[in-house]
Design a protein around this motif. Sequence first.
Motif, mmCIF file in Angstrom:
data_model
loop_
_atom_site.group_PDB
_atom_site.id
_atom_site.type_symbol
_atom_site.label_atom_id
_atom_site.label_comp_id
_atom_site.label_asym_id
_atom_site.label_seq_id
_atom_site.Cartn_x
_atom_site.Cartn_y
_atom_site.Cartn_z
ATOM 1 N N VAL A 389 67.415 50.302 33.695
ATOM 2 C CA VAL A 389 66.396 50.177 32.652
ATOM 3 C C VAL A 389 65.062 50.731 33.130
ATOM 4 O O VAL A 389 64.392 51.486 32.419
ATOM 5 C CB VAL A 389 66.247 48.701 32.225
ATOM 6 C CG1 VAL A 389 65.044 48.528 31.300
ATOM 7 C CG2 VAL A 389 67.509 48.234 31.527
ATOM 8 N N LEU A 390 64.651 50.386 34.338
ATOM 9 C CA LEU A 390 63.351 50.828 34.840
ATOM 10 C C LEU A 390 63.281 52.342 34.996
ATOM 11 O O LEU A 390 62.195 52.935 34.914
ATOM 12 C CB LEU A 390 63.046 50.155 36.188
ATOM 13 C CG LEU A 390 62.857 48.637 36.146
ATOM 14 C CD1 LEU A 390 62.547 48.107 37.541
ATOM 15 C CD2 LEU A 390 61.764 48.241 35.171
ATOM 16 N N ASP A 391 64.439 52.968 35.205
ATOM 17 C CA ASP A 391 64.463 54.429 35.334
ATOM 18 C C ASP A 391 64.340 55.142 33.990
ATOM 19 O O ASP A 391 64.241 56.368 33.947
ATOM 20 C CB ASP A 391 65.771 54.887 36.018
ATOM 21 C CG ASP A 391 65.775 54.581 37.505
ATOM 22 O OD1 ASP A 391 64.696 54.289 38.057
ATOM 23 O OD2 ASP A 391 66.860 54.630 38.110
ATOM 24 N N ASP A 392 64.377 54.376 32.901
ATOM 25 C CA ASP A 392 64.401 55.008 31.579
ATOM 26 C C ASP A 392 63.481 54.249 30.631
ATOM 27 O O ASP A 392 63.887 53.788 29.568
ATOM 28 C CB ASP A 392 65.838 55.017 31.038
ATOM 29 C CG ASP A 392 66.022 56.005 29.890
ATOM 30 O OD1 ASP A 392 65.145 56.860 29.701
ATOM 31 O OD2 ASP A 392 67.044 55.913 29.194
ATOM 32 N N LEU A 393 62.217 54.131 30.986
ATOM 33 C CA LEU A 393 61.248 53.402 30.181
ATOM 34 C C LEU A 393 60.170 54.316 29.614
ATOM 35 O O LEU A 393 59.052 53.875 29.340
ATOM 36 C CB LEU A 393 60.599 52.279 31.002
ATOM 37 C CG LEU A 393 61.482 51.065 31.288
ATOM 38 C CD1 LEU A 393 60.721 50.012 32.063
ATOM 39 C CD2 LEU A 393 62.020 50.469 29.976
ATOM 40 N N GLN A 394 60.483 55.569 29.446
ATOM 41 C CA GLN A 394 59.545 56.503 28.832
ATOM 42 C C GLN A 394 60.304 57.468 27.927
ATOM 43 O O GLN A 394 61.472 57.762 28.148
ATOM 44 C CB GLN A 394 58.782 57.307 29.892
ATOM 45 C CG GLN A 394 57.745 56.516 30.668
ATOM 46 C CD GLN A 394 56.862 57.437 31.491
ATOM 47 O OE1 GLN A 394 57.147 58.613 31.676
ATOM 48 N NE2 GLN A 394 55.766 56.899 31.993
ATOM 49 N N PHE A 395 59.614 57.933 26.901
ATOM 50 C CA PHE A 395 60.129 59.062 26.134
ATOM 51 C C PHE A 395 58.972 59.991 25.825
ATOM 52 O O PHE A 395 57.810 59.619 25.929
ATOM 53 C CB PHE A 395 60.866 58.614 24.870
ATOM 54 C CG PHE A 395 59.999 57.980 23.812
ATOM 55 C CD1 PHE A 395 59.409 58.748 22.816
ATOM 56 C CD2 PHE A 395 59.803 56.606 23.784
ATOM 57 C CE1 PHE A 395 58.631 58.169 21.822
ATOM 58 C CE2 PHE A 395 59.028 56.014 22.801
ATOM 59 C CZ PHE A 395 58.435 56.804 21.822
ATOM 60 N N GLN A 396 59.298 61.201 25.464
ATOM 61 C CA GLN A 396 58.292 62.247 25.320
ATOM 62 C C GLN A 396 58.428 62.935 23.964
ATOM 63 O O GLN A 396 59.529 63.196 23.481
ATOM 64 C CB GLN A 396 58.449 63.288 26.436
ATOM 65 C CG GLN A 396 57.395 64.382 26.449
ATOM 66 C CD GLN A 396 57.580 65.338 27.617
ATOM 67 O OE1 GLN A 396 58.552 65.243 28.358
ATOM 68 N NE2 GLN A 396 56.637 66.249 27.796
ATOM 69 N N ILE A 397 57.288 63.186 23.339
ATOM 70 C CA ILE A 397 57.225 64.019 22.138
ATOM 71 C C ILE A 397 56.172 65.086 22.405
ATOM 72 O O ILE A 397 54.984 64.771 22.558
ATOM 73 C CB ILE A 397 56.856 63.220 20.879
ATOM 74 C CG1 ILE A 397 57.850 62.084 20.642
ATOM 75 C CG2 ILE A 397 56.815 64.135 19.653
ATOM 76 C CD1 ILE A 397 57.515 61.217 19.445
#
Length: 466
Positions: A389-397
């Motif tokens: 979970v901590l490795d995937d706590l961002q997304f980008q636009i």
Amino acid sequence: MYPDHCGVCHPDSCGMQRLARLGFDESSPRIWKAVSFATLPSIPEEKRIPKDIERYKKHFSKNSTEAPYSIYNPTLLPLPKDLVKSLPNHIIGSTTERPAYLATFRVTMTDVCRLVPFRWWDVNSDMLGVAVLDQNLRLINGLNVVVDINKHVHTPKTFRFEDFRLFALNGKLYLSHKMFLLPIRVTAAPPERKRPKEHVLPNEFGEGLSVRIPKGYPKEVLKIRKLSGGKNFNFFNSMDGDLWIELWPVPHRTAPINLGRAPRLGSVTIVDEVPIQSFFAHEHLLTGDKRYSFDRGSACCIRLEKEHFMDLVSEEEAKALEVFPYLLMGISHAKSQKRLKNMKRYTILSRLYAFSPAEPFPIVALSGLFCIRGPGHDEPIDEPYRQAVLDDLQFQIGEYNYTCPPIHFVSGITEAIDNPNHVVVAYGVNDCIARMVVMHKRDLAMHLFTVMGSVVSEILPEKALI
């Protein structure tokens, strides 16, 4: 933050060049308390994702018929009275673990936190997790089990329970998924202590609780008549006490529903008029013909009392709202499209909406879109779920990064047991873990009725985590 000179800041009243927009993570309501669930204690160690995940993946076969279980998409309700009566005396009398909520979880091999290369679509693996939580949203030891509803309850060939949504309807518990309902009772009494007309479903994992369904019930789960498709439906009671189903949140589609052995919808009420949202976040970045989906159902409904919102509206709005003793509030979601050139993957964004408790239930307020943050690095979560979970706590636009999980799916909402001004929001994080957060009704009202919805820390007496 919106500039003072901008007035009521949305594109219809303020030029885009003067509009300082909030990011999707900045526009989220404040979090006052948070608890994450990576697994249930009742799930055996060998059925969980192993801590040495890299070694496990080397020996794991893509053609395997079984994978570890993860839990997500929780729902919760205040503890039913008959369940409270069945609890052991030492739990009822506890001063540190006062039982407060009944929670459900999706227990599944689907996705497995994206850690295991498993063909989950070939395997029917979804089961129901049931647990009792204390007033601080913590699991109470010995009161969590896993039940395979699909194995023991006859369902149509093309239907299986996947996301289990728990509702209290007319004083009884129901599991809901798509257009089907299943009446259940949860008790801490031993299986042999059952009512004459009920069937005890065997636990796959765990002891301490049991799930029962009415004995002699139709072999198939209850199909709501006149409901042909869709999912994530919500139920609510009108101001007159009648039961309604929410078919679509925004624009609002509702219908009365009669429960029984043959649930049936009444005439659908449609209100197409939707107010302008209170603030705009970074929606302008989601460009193209299919920027994001129409709002879909997530969780509903909690009451907003007049004390939470009446001082936030204009005199004209106050006159219109004065006839209602309260408003009903829910959370919807929109899925942004991963095929957009400026997005690397799709994500889920949420929105608050409030509506009249009287027919035809018009929407009276909408917030802008936002995302709810995931767990922090100091939040206790079992490995390897924590790292996944901590490795995937961002997304980008485009050029913008947001400190949120790409997928936060709100699946439950209820008023907090210990504070009528607080709301517990339950959601799944990246199809990997379950999370529950406490939010303040005043903050939610600010998001619904003002452009400065996220700047409320100086107004509220409590201190927010985020």
